[in-house]
Design an enzyme around this catalytic site. Structure first.
Site, short mmCIF file in Angstrom:
data_model
loop_
_atom_site.label_atom_id
_atom_site.label_comp_id
_atom_site.label_asym_id
_atom_site.label_seq_id
_atom_site.Cartn_x
_atom_site.Cartn_y
_atom_site.Cartn_z
N LYS A 113 0.84 -1.20 0.00
CA LYS A 113 0.00 0.00 0.00
C LYS A 113 0.88 1.25 0.00
O LYS A 113 1.78 1.38 0.82
CB LYS A 113 -0.91 -0.01 1.23
N GLY A 126 -1.45 8.15 -5.48
CA GLY A 126 -1.01 6.77 -5.31
C GLY A 126 -0.15 6.52 -4.09
O GLY A 126 0.37 5.42 -3.92
N ARG A 176 0.67 -5.40 3.59
CA ARG A 176 -0.54 -6.00 4.16
C ARG A 176 -0.65 -7.45 3.71
O ARG A 176 -0.41 -7.77 2.54
CB ARG A 176 -1.78 -5.22 3.71
N ASP A 252 -16.96 -1.54 -1.28
CA ASP A 252 -15.61 -1.83 -1.76
C ASP A 252 -14.63 -2.02 -0.60
O ASP A 252 -13.48 -2.41 -0.83
CB ASP A 252 -15.10 -0.72 -2.69
N ASN A 253 -15.08 -1.78 0.62
CA ASN A 253 -14.25 -2.03 1.80
C ASN A 253 -14.71 -3.26 2.57
O ASN A 253 -14.31 -3.45 3.72
CB ASN A 253 -14.28 -0.82 2.74
#
Length: 485
Positions: A113, A126, A176, A252-253
């Protein structure tokens, strides 16, 4: 021999149709360096306990040099954000590097990430900043320590790269680890794009990879959805029992396997405030603490609609109808454990409800209350009663509680011991995270390291860390966190 050759790495997600992702190389940061490394998690994957022992770890995981065993990609998905469908979503700053097997042979994603812009970045840069990276690192490990289904943090890297948010900050990277990064939004993307062949293929792969017990069923898709509903109910029951507010429960989470995912403007309750809003962008309180069970069902309904080409409506409705029953069952079980109750009695729900009402009316710290309750018997009730403004009401509730405990025919010592094993002494209060962030931004990671150690075993006494159990100062209460990260 390269360390990457010694690991069990694969890139099976890249075998899916290319409309589900885009291959993107990471964009390296300046002067990247290790800040944190999760030794216990590293050991699980046969990685070195000291990341400095092999320079390839830093260069590979930071994206400076992409090992041939990696296949970095940004996932494409969609989702409902604050109730409105948005087709233009995807990994805007994160990359799935590869998948790695642990010592037991289970496969996990390794996701970077803050790796730079992707085709799904929209107007974003980004990047991830140190502040938000610390919060996600700490919270994912805190949730793991609490026994709540969650993604994990393998490591964190800092840099000298400036990143602008409300002001200039420094860029950081989070490694992650998760069993999967497939979200509800992956199926929404394919459904609303009418890509039904790819939609079915993704469902087949999700079943093969994550729900293999469904394969022998006549209707594996319906059984998969039943399992998703159950896991989501269990996850949210855990959130409510421990006092965790996610803050941004967009579809989306939401993880397809019921793991807490994408830590952003989260918060743990200080005073018991049912309507607690931790995300300062949530103007309507859609994702307030007491709305999370309802939103869980809303999100599952959105997923059900996206899965309708594969599953009959009657089967979808039947699964959704079980959600509230499952969530209530899991939540009641967790609360009985927290109150030291073994058997199920008719009056338990009312006992819980009256406790929550009393906590809310008196603005009592939720974690402190349950921890103090773990030491209560007929000889020291006053310690609990003194937490309340309305002491008469508190005394009455404690009396009812002790009477209920006496029906269990268990010794006080045994009950209290079990309660201390499920009621944490330490949680990741926002003010503690902020103190760690403030020091880390000055190059001092001591608070970050101390919190990481503490939150892995939050039920232990940790006498040397006693001050971390203190109630928050006035400035640290009810902190609302920005989505800016």
């Amino acid at each position: 021999m390269s360390i990457w050759n010694s690991l069990s790495l694969s890139t099976r997600y890249s075998e899916l149709p290319p409309l589900l992702f885009t291959h993107v190389p990471p964009q390296p940061l300046n002067n990247v360096h290790w800040i944190m490394w999760n030794e216990k998690l590293a050991k699980r994957f046969n990685l070195p306990l000291d990341p400095a022992a092999d320079a390839e770890l830093l260069s590979g995981f930071s994206g400076e040099v992409v090992p041939p065993q990696f296949s970095p990609l940004a996932m494409k998905y969609a989702g409902h954000q604050f109730g409105s469908y948005n087709p233009d979503l995807g990994d805007g700053r994160g990359l799935l590097l590869a998948e790695i097997k642990d010592k037991a042979g289970a496969s996990f994603d390794i996701h970077l990430k803050g790796a730079g812009r992707t085709p799904y970045s929209r107007s974003g840069d980004g990047r991830a900043v140190l502040r938000s990276t610390i919060r996600e690192y700490l919270c994912s490990e805190a949730m793991f320590g609490l026994g709540i289904p969650t993604t994990r943090a393998l490591g964190m890297m800092g840099s000298d790269t400036p990143v602008y948010r409300e002001g200039y900050e420094t860029g950081a990277l989070l490694l992650r680890v998760a069993e999967t990064h497939v979200r509800f939004g992956h199926f929404e993307h394919l459904f609303y794009s009418n890509l039904l062949a790819e939609h079915k293929l993704l469902a087949d792969k999700v079943i093969e990879w994550h729900f293999p017990d469904c394969l022998d069923n006549e209707n594996p898709y319906a059984v998969m959805f039943n399992e998703i509903v159950d896991r989501t109910a269990k996850m949210i029951a855990h959130w409510q029992a421990v006092g965790f507010a996610h803050g941004v429960m967009n579809t989306d989470n939401m993880s397809i396997i019921g793991q807490t995912f994408d830590y952003g403007p989260f918060g743990f309750l200080d005073d018991y405030e049912p309507g607690y809003i931790c995300n300062h962008s949530d103007y309507q309180g859609r994702y307030a603490f007491n709305q999370q069970p309802r939103i869980g069902l809303w999100n599952l309904s959105a997923l059900a609609h996206a899965l309708s080409p594969l599953i009959d409506k009657a089967d979808l409705d039947q699964a959704l109808e079980q959600y509230e029953v499952q969530l209530h069952g899991y939540f009641s079980q967790l609360m009985r454990q927290k109150l030291g109750l073994i058997t199920k009695q008719d009056g338990d729900s009312r006992l819980f409800e009256s406790m929550f009402e009393l906590l809310s009316q008196n603005s009592v710290d939720y974690t402190r209350f349950l921890r103090e309750l773990s030491n209560v018997d007929t000889h020291n009730e006053q310690a609990i009663i003194d937490l309340f403004i309305d002491r008469d009401a508190a005394k009455l509730w404690v009396s009812l509680y002790i009477t209920r405990c006496e029906k269990e025919h268990e010794t006080v010592a045994s009950r209290c011991k079990k309660m201390r094993e499920v009621n944490p002494k330490y949680i990741l209060r926002n003010y503690l995270a902020q103190q760690a962030i403030d020091k880390a931004q000055e190059g001092d990671y001591s608070e970050l390291e101390a919190l990481s150690l503490l939150l892995r075993s939050p039920f232990d006494e940790h006498i040397e860390f006693e001050h971390y159990a203190n109630l928050p100062p006035s400035w640290g209460k009810k902190m609302e966190i920005s989505c800016s990260s």
